[in-house]
Design an enzyme around this catalytic site. Structure first.
Site, PDB file in Angstrom:
ATOM      1  CG  HIS A  40     -10.093   2.846  -0.462  1.00  0.00           C
ATOM      2  ND1 HIS A  40      -9.063   2.051  -0.037  1.00  0.00           N
ATOM      3  CD2 HIS A  40     -10.365   3.688   0.580  1.00  0.00           C
ATOM      4  CE1 HIS A  40      -8.697   2.397   1.185  1.00  0.00           C
ATOM      5  NE2 HIS A  40      -9.468   3.393   1.582  1.00  0.00           N
ATOM      6  CG  HIS A  58      -5.817  -0.085  -3.194  1.00  0.00           C
ATOM      7  ND1 HIS A  58      -6.768  -1.056  -2.940  1.00  0.00           N
ATOM      8  CD2 HIS A  58      -6.233   1.033  -2.530  1.00  0.00           C
ATOM      9  CE1 HIS A  58      -7.702  -0.555  -2.155  1.00  0.00           C
ATOM     10  NE2 HIS A  58      -7.408   0.710  -1.900  1.00  0.00           N
ATOM     11  CB  CYS A  63      -9.643  -1.939  -4.695  1.00  0.00           C
ATOM     12  SG  CYS A  63      -8.348  -2.677  -5.726  1.00  0.00           S
TER      13      CYS A  63
END
Length: 229
Positions: free
Chosen positions: A199, A187, A133
């Protein structure tokens, strides 16, 4: 000589029944007309299992792109000032973001997303064979916005100017989540528009998700803006 009048006692109930039936049928006919006037519900299967529809509750959103003065100016700069001039990628991402086609104008951004779409997640990865990510965010920000970033999701969280309200978010802002551990950032993604963000998902790779989905609501930890913008 008496005039024959017929049977008025039969005519009056029949007339009453006739007018009463019209009154009862009118709302039904109006409801039917409304139902027939509604466009057919067209569902678009969202990337992570959510069904989006074109009749979803949404309003026209002002485009808040970076380094632009107005939505109209940006649209003209890209040569997109009407739906007739729209291209296939605009229709695709207009559906994914549930936005008017005319509002999806950043070709460089959406070409980048299209190019990386579905790239599998790989911890520490930074290539088309696999990317995590934070590396996806760093790569996109450099390629699309010419912003040089480095670091994992926690380090990126410490680099941004925090945004107090979700309504303050603009295209290019970073969104953070604490998934693996409580209160610890694990994240990160990039905000697009209309509560959507792009993402590198650990389950489906590079994709677009909705901040209003219960999963992301549960783990949402905040948003921030890169100072260089």
């Amino acid at each position: 000589m008496m005039r024959r009048t017929g049977k008025p006692y039969l005519i009056l109930p029949v007339a009453a029944l006739f007018f009463g039936s019209c009154a009862m049928l009118k709302p039904r006919n109006q409801a039917t007309a409304k139902e027939e006037s509604k466009p057919a519900r067209e569902e678009v299967e969202f990337i992570d299992g959510i069904a989006l529809s074109r009749d979803a509750k949404s309003s026209r959103h002002e485009y808040k792109g970076r380094n632009t003065n107005s939505q109209a100016g940006l649209a003209n700069a890209y040569g997109v000032n009407s739906i007739e001039n729209a291209r296939p990628w605009q229709f695709k991402y207009a559906q994914l973001l549930d936005l008017p086609v005319e509002d999806v104008v950043n070709e460089k951004l959406y070409n980048f997303i299209e190019d990386w779409w579905g790239t599998p997640y790989r911890l520490g990865g930074s290539a088309k064979t696999g990317i995590d990510c934070s590396n996806f965010v760093n790569t996109l920000m450099a390629a699309v916005f010419q912003i040089s970033l480095s670091g994992n999701s926690i380090q990126l969280f410490n680099q941004v100017q925090r945004l107090g309200k979700r309504t303050d978010m603009q295209l290019g802002d970073l969104v953070f989540f604490a998934i693996n551990r409580k209160h610890r950032i694990s994240h990160v993604g990039i905000y697009l528009d209309n509560n959507r963000f792009v993402h590198a998902s650990s389950s489906n790779g590079v994709m677009i998700s909705d901040l209003r989905e219960p999963y992301w609501v549960r783990y949402y930890a905040g948003a921030g803006r890169i100072q260089q913008f």
